[in-house]
Design a protein around this motif. Structure first.
Motif, PDB file in Angstrom:
ATOM      1  N   LEU B 128     -93.875  85.675  96.561  1.00 51.09           N
ATOM      2  CA  LEU B 128     -92.994  86.675  97.563  1.00 51.09           C
ATOM      3  C   LEU B 128     -92.112  87.564  96.042  1.00 51.09           C
ATOM      4  N   ARG B 129     -91.575  86.860  95.401  1.00 50.29           N
ATOM      5  CA  ARG B 129     -90.641  86.953  94.148  1.00 50.29           C
ATOM      6  C   ARG B 129     -91.386  88.133  92.920  1.00 50.29           C
ATOM      7  N   TYR B 130     -92.818  87.156  93.058  1.00 54.04           N
ATOM      8  CA  TYR B 130     -93.345  88.076  91.495  1.00 54.04           C
ATOM      9  C   TYR B 130     -93.678  89.279  91.877  1.00 54.04           C
ATOM     10  N   GLY B 131     -93.772  90.737  91.771  1.00 50.51           N
ATOM     11  CA  GLY B 131     -94.457  92.274  92.088  1.00 50.51           C
ATOM     12  C   GLY B 131     -95.130  92.044  92.407  1.00 50.51           C
ATOM     13  N   GLU B 132     -95.619  92.941  93.149  1.00 49.94           N
ATOM     14  CA  GLU B 132     -97.138  93.010  93.596  1.00 49.94           C
ATOM     15  C   GLU B 132     -97.834  93.325  92.365  1.00 49.94           C
ATOM     16  N   GLU B 133     -97.352  94.042  91.406  1.00 51.64           N
ATOM     17  CA  GLU B 133     -98.558  94.389  90.468  1.00 51.64           C
ATOM     18  C   GLU B 133     -98.497  93.626  89.031  1.00 51.64           C
ATOM     19  N   THR B 134     -97.971  92.287  88.994  1.00 52.15           N
ATOM     20  CA  THR B 134     -98.137  91.123  88.265  1.00 52.15           C
ATOM     21  C   THR B 134     -99.121  90.179  88.506  1.00 52.15           C
ATOM     22  N   ALA B 135     -99.699  89.524  87.643  1.00 54.04           N
ATOM     23  CA  ALA B 135    -100.897  88.577  87.999  1.00 54.04           C
ATOM     24  C   ALA B 135     -99.958  87.908  88.962  1.00 54.04           C
ATOM     25  N   GLY B 136     -98.672  87.317  88.988  1.00 52.10           N
ATOM     26  CA  GLY B 136     -98.491  86.539  89.960  1.00 52.10           C
ATOM     27  C   GLY B 136     -98.032  87.183  91.171  1.00 52.10           C
ATOM     28  N   GLY B 137     -98.112  87.937  91.357  1.00 51.61           N
ATOM     29  CA  GLY B 137     -98.354  89.082  92.818  1.00 51.61           C
ATOM     30  C   GLY B 137     -99.669  88.878  93.575  1.00 51.61           C
ATOM     31  N   ARG B 138    -100.960  89.032  92.344  1.00 51.32           N
ATOM     32  CA  ARG B 138    -101.714  88.836  92.812  1.00 51.32           C
ATOM     33  C   ARG B 138    -102.672  87.246  92.680  1.00 51.32           C
ATOM     34  N   MET B 139    -101.956  86.746  92.346  1.00 54.46           N
ATOM     35  CA  MET B 139    -102.702  85.170  92.080  1.00 54.46           C
ATOM     36  C   MET B 139    -102.948  84.241  93.992  1.00 54.46           C
ATOM     37  N   THR B 140    -103.697  83.978  93.997  1.00 57.27           N
ATOM     38  CA  THR B 140    -103.583  82.598  94.783  1.00 57.27           C
ATOM     39  C   THR B 140    -103.368  81.276  94.370  1.00 57.27           C
ATOM     40  N   THR B 141    -102.797  80.593  94.576  1.00 53.86           N
ATOM     41  CA  THR B 141    -102.603  79.003  94.953  1.00 53.86           C
ATOM     42  C   THR B 141    -103.203  78.112  94.727  1.00 53.86           C
ATOM     43  N   GLN B 142    -104.330  78.565  95.296  1.00 55.56           N
ATOM     44  CA  GLN B 142    -105.268  77.210  96.393  1.00 55.56           C
ATOM     45  C   GLN B 142    -106.146  76.623  95.508  1.00 55.56           C
ATOM     46  N   ILE B 143    -106.408  76.238  94.534  1.00 58.03           N
ATOM     47  CA  ILE B 143    -107.189  75.691  93.399  1.00 58.03           C
ATOM     48  C   ILE B 143    -107.624  74.266  93.018  1.00 58.03           C
ATOM     49  N   GLY B 144    -108.886  74.057  92.693  1.00 63.72           N
ATOM     50  CA  GLY B 144    -108.635  73.215  92.560  1.00 63.72           C
ATOM     51  C   GLY B 144    -108.038  72.175  91.571  1.00 63.72           C
ATOM     52  N   ILE B 145    -107.495  71.041  91.960  1.00 58.30           N
ATOM     53  CA  ILE B 145    -106.399  71.008  90.097  1.00 58.30           C
ATOM     54  C   ILE B 145    -107.057  69.088  90.187  1.00 58.30           C
ATOM     55  N   LEU B 146    -107.628  68.516  89.409  1.00 60.27           N
ATOM     56  CA  LEU B 146    -107.362  67.408  88.630  1.00 60.27           C
ATOM     57  C   LEU B 146    -106.907  66.860  87.941  1.00 60.27           C
ATOM     58  N   THR B 147    -107.065  65.453  87.721  1.00 58.32           N
ATOM     59  CA  THR B 147    -105.875  64.515  86.983  1.00 58.32           C
ATOM     60  C   THR B 147    -107.495  63.967  85.215  1.00 58.32           C
ATOM     61  N   ALA B 148    -107.466  64.220  84.555  1.00 56.97           N
ATOM     62  CA  ALA B 148    -108.723  63.666  83.200  1.00 56.97           C
ATOM     63  C   ALA B 148    -108.552  62.320  82.982  1.00 56.97           C
ATOM     64  N   ASP B 149    -107.821  61.228  83.960  1.00 54.90           N
ATOM     65  CA  ASP B 149    -108.498  59.745  84.001  1.00 54.90           C
ATOM     66  C   ASP B 149    -108.973  58.974  85.235  1.00 54.90           C
ATOM     67  N   GLN B 150    -109.699  60.685  85.625  1.00 57.30           N
ATOM     68  CA  GLN B 150    -109.989  60.742  87.303  1.00 57.30           C
ATOM     69  C   GLN B 150    -111.592  60.777  86.995  1.00 57.30           C
ATOM     70  N   THR B 151    -112.061  59.468  87.938  1.00 59.69           N
ATOM     71  CA  THR B 151    -114.016  59.650  88.130  1.00 59.69           C
ATOM     72  C   THR B 151    -114.649  61.142  88.630  1.00 59.69           C
ATOM     73  N   VAL B 152    -115.772  60.909  88.369  1.00 56.13           N
ATOM     74  CA  VAL B 152    -116.352  61.948  89.505  1.00 56.13           C
ATOM     75  C   VAL B 152    -116.082  62.127  90.637  1.00 56.13           C
ATOM     76  N   ARG B 153    -116.192  60.085  91.490  1.00 53.44           N
ATOM     77  CA  ARG B 153    -116.507  60.503  92.839  1.00 53.44           C
ATOM     78  C   ARG B 153    -114.884  60.565  93.531  1.00 53.44           C
ATOM     79  N   GLN B 154    -113.817  60.122  91.793  1.00 53.49           N
ATOM     80  CA  GLN B 154    -112.224  60.443  93.110  1.00 53.49           C
ATOM     81  C   GLN B 154    -112.346  61.279  93.136  1.00 53.49           C
ATOM     82  N   ALA B 155    -112.932  62.810  92.123  1.00 53.47           N
ATOM     83  CA  ALA B 155    -113.047  64.097  91.768  1.00 53.47           C
ATOM     84  C   ALA B 155    -113.852  64.624  93.032  1.00 53.47           C
TER      85      ALA B 155
END
Lengths: 463, 463
Positions: B128-155
């Motif tokens: 809510l701190r980001y303005g309504e018309e900014t990238a932050g105000g429009r983004m979703t934080t619900q994304i898939g995040i992995l680390t590079a050392d994970q395997t496909v199975r772990q991912a």
């Protein structure tokens, strides 16, 4: 644009100037194809452009060419050998291939088509039959297609074989024996479910499809409204023929908005594929001079009206103080109303059944706005004008104020209505609302403004 | 719109009128949430709207509410019990939740925030701190995040646990220990590869990111230009904070175009979330009357110029035949030039360094167009006018034609330049080009047209 990209684009330009192929390849590998196309598009020398096209690797080239403006596509193909041309066409996704072939001369198109394997040739010829601005003309046929009785394992195997050819696996479609789309699923539904689950249990119904012959703008509006990644395109028998993807929708939405905006300002013809600065002066001239001269010549009609009322104007020259205001207010309010209606039509909000509602709404609004502004100016005329100006003897400032205020009110009310109804009228006779309405409005309400102003003055002031 | 949808929407309306809950649920289950929201938005009775909101199941409600116009969001929440409110907010994806909370009063916002679990509360407050018309105000934080050392199975295991929470798995990001995005991959890369492959081998570099504080229009233009499904959003330290998705980009592109078009026609204020017909008359009035009256009053300046030149006009009243043409041509060509430049700026084509190039290009174009049209009308004056009209004795039609033609040429050349440079000037002093330029142009060039026309006539014709 990010700073890194700017630096890399500058380095790419250096590599091209130095004809340094290995530096060129190294940089293009790190850049997005849209940026590579951007650099090539901005090269002034044909020699440098041909060096770039001949040096790019095939995969990048198949992404870059569809991004180039029309005039460079033919040149690029001419720079390649026949076997390079064939490899390039085979590498290019089918919707981009169609775009490219639409950009070259009919002779080149035929020559290039014959390079393709029979199957691709037929497919491409089929796609070329649809108009450039239809859903069919924009769709890709490379999609993931399953049948309902497949299991997850079979489905994954099917998709795996085609994955390199498939533009998007974000939505996968399930068709019946007649190729009609009966369901859709997401790759994650396959990835996260037991391998013996039947596809039937995972699919959800296809809620939206569009006909291949439909306007691309309708397709883009559906993708936007329903937040779709892809929209299935069917032929007249309901067979699944391809999909329109979200990136095409973004392109279409942007193109159509530019088109609307330009047309509303009296700029004719197709939007140039080049940027504003790269577009040739002669192109700018061609797109603007037509309407500029037509509207200019039509404006002589307003001058004619003014001439006819010479007596009215010269017998109370103070009338000239408000003449530009009356005329301009008509143009302004007519333009506002037309913009509102044209935009609402573009977004699919106004059907043909809404004419009466729109007319009534704008008439009310016109009377309201005209009434307020007319009253205001009338009061100014009566209260302030006697301090600065004089009228012919026997003429009262009160009557003068009433005449000016009434003319303003009438002009605004009628112009608002005209501005709203003209785009709807244009559509009813199958003309483009934006093209017809905007230039016509200014000219029409300029004339009506002159007539209203002088007639009201003549009658009320007895001139 | 498809026929089936129209029929179902009509049936839904019937169910609401009859307060038939089971029919209502059956139909809404088959409709897209955008269509359900559309039907509710068009209900005139508050009672019917509240019935609909209270009857919808939670999942559908969480999709429908973000689609409703602002004025209905508060009303909808008021119709729900506290536990329903909580369930609804938890069901809603974070970017939609932020949009909803921006639509209600600060008191309601605070009350609703306190219903959320601590973690979601903090997250939402941050967004809510980001303005309504900014990238932050429009983004979703619900994304898939992995680390590079994970395997496909772990991912796959990681993504499986969050998949219900995740708006899009079309692009999955790989971050380093500092939460900086170092790579991205597609779900298909996991699905079609051996389960012990490390993520590091499958990921490709992240080419584009945008700052959370950047303008949403810049974000949408990047998604469009680079054909992205999602664009990663980072904070000032380069930490991955969320993504903007393609559907937001389509919405933003459409909103910003409407905004541009409206502003250019002198329509002020925020675009209404309602459709054209649903927007109240008072809202239309408020958005249009301001500029209409300001521009009208400014137009009196043109009238003042006209009054000052009474003598010139009355001593050769034939001049009035071309007065509207000279004035209108300035407005038309200025409008065309401004449109071209504003649109090019919106598409990110024109930087501050291009002012000189633009000015030179438009000056050439103005001289070219003005020269042609001036010459044409000059010839008409000399060749045709004597057949229909007369001039005061001693005045030659040749000189009259030269004066009219020259005035047209000067007016078009200067107006074209003005129209192109005003938007750039507006931006240079941090004003919105579309707001400032379009209304100002017409008024400015109306006045300049009067002055040019009468001065040229006075000098050349010796009036």
């Amino acid at each position: 644009m990010e700073e890194g990209t700017v630096t890399q684009k500058a380095a790419l330009l250096e590599a091209i100037k130095a004809e340094d192929g290995s530096a060129f390849l190294k940089i293009t590998n790190e850049l997005h194809y849209a940026d590579v196309a951007d650099v090539i598009d901005h090269l002034d020398s044909e020699k440098m452009r041909i060096f770039s096209i001949q040096t790019l690797d095939n995969e990048m080239l198949s992404d870059v060419i569809p991004e180039l403006p029309e005039r460079l596509v033919e040149e690029s193909f001419a720079a390649l050998t026949t076997s390079q041309q064939r490899a390039l066409l085979e590498e290019t996704p089918d919707d981009d291939r169609v775009d490219i072939l639409q950009d070259v001369s009919p002779e080149t198109r035929e020559k290039l088509l014959l390079l393709l394997p029979r199957r691709d040739q037929d497919l491409t010829r089929n796609l070329l039959r649809y108009g450039e601005e239809t859903a069919g003309g924009r769709m890709t046929t490379q999609i993931g297609i399953l049948t309902a009785d497949q299991t997850v394992r079979q489905a994954i195997d099917t998709l795996k074989t085609i994955q390199e050819d498939t533009e998007t696996l974000a939505r996968i479609f399930v068709v019946d024996a007649d190729e009609r789309p009966i369901g859709k699923l997401r790759l994650r539904d396959l990835t996260f479910n037991p391998i013996d689950t039947p596809v039937r249990d995972l699919m959800v119904p296809v809620e939206h499809t569009i006909l291949a012959t439909a306007d691309q703008e309708d397709a883009a509006n559906m993708l936007r409204k329903y937040d779709l990644v892809v929209l299935p395109v069917t032929d007249e028998f309901g067979h699944l023929r391809g999909v329109i993807t979200y990136d095409d929708a973004m392109e279409i939405l942007s193109e159509e908005s530019t088109e609307d905006i330009e047309k509303m300002s009296g700029i004719s013809g197709e939007q140039s594929e080049d940027s504003y600065l790269k577009t040739a002066l002669s192109t700018h001239f061609k797109r603007r001079f037509g309407w500029l001269s037509v509207l200019g010549i039509l404006a002589i009609a307003s001058g004619y009206v003014m001439m006819r009322y010479e007596e009215v104007l010269t017998s109370a020259f103070l009338l000239s103080l408000f003449l530009p205001m009356v005329v301009a207010s008509g143009g302004n309010t007519g333009g506002q109303a037309a913009t509102m209606v044209i935009r609402a039509m573009s977004l699919g909000e106004l059907g043909p059944g809404n004419v009466l509602k729109v007319g009534l709404k704008e008439l009310k609004l016109g009377i309201l706005m005209g009434g307020f502004l007319g009253l205001l100016i009338g009061i100014v005329c009566v209260a302030l004008l006697p301090l600065f100006a004089s009228l012919p003897s026997g003429m009262s400032f009160t009557l003068f104020g009433v005449a000016v205020g009434l003319a303003i009110a009438l002009q605004i009310a009628t112009s608002t209505l005209t501005g709203a109804l003209l785009p709807l009228g244009a559509r009813a006779i199958n003309l483009d609302p934006a093209v017809v309405a905007s230039p016509a409005i200014t000219t029409l309400v300029d004339i009506s403004g002159m007539i209203i102003y002088f007639t009201v003055a003549k009658v009320l002031l007895g001139l």
